[in-house]
Design a protein around this motif. Structure first.
Motif, short mmCIF file in Angstrom:
data_model
loop_
_atom_site.label_atom_id
_atom_site.label_comp_id
_atom_site.label_asym_id
_atom_site.label_seq_id
_atom_site.Cartn_x
_atom_site.Cartn_y
_atom_site.Cartn_z
N PRO A 28 0.82 -1.22 0.00
CA PRO A 28 0.00 0.00 0.00
C PRO A 28 0.86 1.27 0.00
O PRO A 28 1.88 1.34 0.70
CB PRO A 28 -0.80 -0.11 1.29
N THR A 29 0.46 2.24 -0.77
CA THR A 29 1.20 3.49 -0.92
C THR A 29 1.38 4.23 0.40
O THR A 29 2.44 4.78 0.67
CB THR A 29 0.47 4.40 -1.93
N TYR A 30 0.35 4.26 1.24
CA TYR A 30 0.40 5.02 2.49
C TYR A 30 0.49 4.13 3.72
O TYR A 30 0.27 4.60 4.84
CB TYR A 30 -0.81 5.96 2.57
N GLY A 31 0.80 2.85 3.55
CA GLY A 31 1.08 1.98 4.68
C GLY A 31 -0.01 1.01 5.07
O GLY A 31 -1.13 1.04 4.54
N SER A 32 0.35 0.15 6.03
CA SER A 32 -0.56 -0.86 6.60
C SER A 32 -0.78 -0.54 8.07
O SER A 32 0.15 -0.12 8.76
CB SER A 32 0.04 -2.26 6.48
N TYR A 33 -2.01 -0.75 8.53
CA TYR A 33 -2.40 -0.38 9.88
C TYR A 33 -3.25 -1.47 10.50
O TYR A 33 -3.95 -2.19 9.80
CB TYR A 33 -3.17 0.94 9.86
N SER A 34 -3.20 -1.56 11.82
CA SER A 34 -4.04 -2.51 12.56
C SER A 34 -4.88 -1.73 13.56
O SER A 34 -4.35 -0.87 14.28
CB SER A 34 -3.19 -3.53 13.31
N LEU A 35 -6.17 -2.02 13.59
CA LEU A 35 -7.09 -1.40 14.55
C LEU A 35 -8.00 -2.47 15.11
O LEU A 35 -8.35 -3.43 14.41
CB LEU A 35 -7.95 -0.31 13.89
N SER A 36 -8.41 -2.30 16.36
CA SER A 36 -9.38 -3.18 17.01
C SER A 36 -10.48 -2.32 17.61
O SER A 36 -10.31 -1.11 17.81
CB SER A 36 -8.71 -3.99 18.12
N ALA A 37 -11.59 -2.94 17.92
CA ALA A 37 -12.72 -2.23 18.53
C ALA A 37 -12.24 -1.43 19.74
O ALA A 37 -11.40 -1.89 20.51
CB ALA A 37 -13.79 -3.23 18.95
N GLY A 38 -12.75 -0.22 19.87
CA GLY A 38 -12.39 0.65 20.97
C GLY A 38 -11.14 1.48 20.71
O GLY A 38 -10.64 2.15 21.61
N ASP A 70 -4.23 2.28 -1.53
CA ASP A 70 -3.76 3.45 -0.80
C ASP A 70 -3.36 3.03 0.61
O ASP A 70 -2.37 3.52 1.15
CB ASP A 70 -4.85 4.53 -0.74
N ALA A 71 -4.14 2.15 1.22
CA ALA A 71 -3.87 1.71 2.59
C ALA A 71 -4.39 0.29 2.78
O ALA A 71 -5.29 -0.16 2.07
CB ALA A 71 -4.52 2.64 3.60
N ARG A 72 -3.81 -0.38 3.77
CA ARG A 72 -4.27 -1.72 4.16
C ARG A 72 -4.63 -1.66 5.64
O ARG A 72 -3.82 -1.23 6.46
CB ARG A 72 -3.18 -2.75 3.92
N LEU A 73 -5.84 -2.08 5.96
CA LEU A 73 -6.31 -2.10 7.35
C LEU A 73 -6.52 -3.53 7.79
O LEU A 73 -7.25 -4.28 7.14
CB LEU A 73 -7.63 -1.33 7.48
N ASN A 74 -5.86 -3.91 8.87
CA ASN A 74 -6.12 -5.20 9.51
C ASN A 74 -7.05 -4.91 10.68
O ASN A 74 -6.63 -4.29 11.66
CB ASN A 74 -4.81 -5.86 9.95
N TRP A 75 -8.30 -5.32 10.54
CA TRP A 75 -9.36 -4.98 11.48
C TRP A 75 -9.64 -6.15 12.41
O TRP A 75 -9.80 -7.28 11.95
CB TRP A 75 -10.62 -4.56 10.72
N GLY A 76 -9.76 -5.85 13.71
CA GLY A 76 -9.99 -6.88 14.71
C GLY A 76 -11.41 -7.36 14.82
O GLY A 76 -11.69 -8.34 15.50
N GLY A 77 -12.35 -6.70 14.17
CA GLY A 77 -13.75 -7.12 14.19
C GLY A 77 -14.63 -6.16 14.95
O GLY A 77 -14.17 -5.41 15.80
N GLY A 78 -15.91 -6.18 14.63
CA GLY A 78 -16.87 -5.23 15.18
C GLY A 78 -17.21 -4.20 14.13
O GLY A 78 -16.51 -4.04 13.12
N ARG A 79 -18.31 -3.48 14.35
CA ARG A 79 -18.79 -2.51 13.35
C ARG A 79 -17.83 -1.34 13.21
O ARG A 79 -17.41 -0.74 14.20
CB ARG A 79 -20.17 -2.00 13.77
N MET A 80 -17.49 -1.01 11.97
CA MET A 80 -16.68 0.18 11.68
C MET A 80 -17.03 0.70 10.30
O MET A 80 -17.59 -0.03 9.47
CB MET A 80 -15.18 -0.14 11.77
N THR A 81 -16.72 1.98 10.09
CA THR A 81 -16.95 2.63 8.81
C THR A 81 -15.62 3.06 8.24
O THR A 81 -14.81 3.66 8.94
CB THR A 81 -17.87 3.86 8.98
#
Length: 143
Positions: A28-38, A70-81
């Motif tokens: 991804p051009t602007y990086g990879s990121y990890s986010l989890s609920a909260g 543009d970006a890669r998101l590794n999402w931990g689960g739960g509702r997100m936009t």
């Protein structure tokens, strides 16, 4: 002979279209990121340049986008936009953890947004509906 030429032309057209498709295996051009609920702060924002030279119609979406995400998101689960904001008409193209392509255009005015809940990898492109590349903010929020 005529059928052979037509078959070769059809195969060439299919092959050239596939070569123009977005490639989620690229870095991804602007990086990879990890986010989890909260996660905090919410929203999580990334300044990018939206647009590119490829027609997002190759995956059933609108706008022009880059080949690499543009970006890669590794999402931990739960509702997100996942969404984008810009002063130009932007679009959103996402390859979800299920391998499906998701598209958005004009959800918040001329800005796109998509809601997801599955955990996994999301490869994200922010496109421009018409015109050149433009500054944009890519965001993820739980609100």
């Amino acid at each position: 002979m005529k059928n052979t030429i037509l078959a070769a032309a059809a195969l060439a057209a299919i092959t050239s279209t596939a070569a123009l498709a977005q490639d989620y295996s690229l870095t991804p051009t602007y990086g990879s990121y990890s986010l989890s609920a909260g996660f905090m702060p919410d929203p999580s924002e990334l300044q990018i340049t939206a647009g590119g030279t490829l027609d997002a119609a190759s995956v059933g979406c609108a706008g022009t986008i880059a080949n690499a995400p543009d970006a890669r998101l590794n999402w931990g689960g739960g509702r997100m936009t996942i969404g984008a904001r810009s002063n130009v008409d932007t679009t959103l193209v996402v390859n979800g953890p299920d391998g499906q392509w998701y598209c958005s255009d004009d959800v918040n005015g001329l800005n796109p947004a998509l809601v997801f809940s599955a955990s996994g990898q999301y490869d994200i492109w922010v496109g421009v509906y018409q015109g050149n590349n433009a500054p944009a903010t890519l965001y993820v929020t739980e609100y």
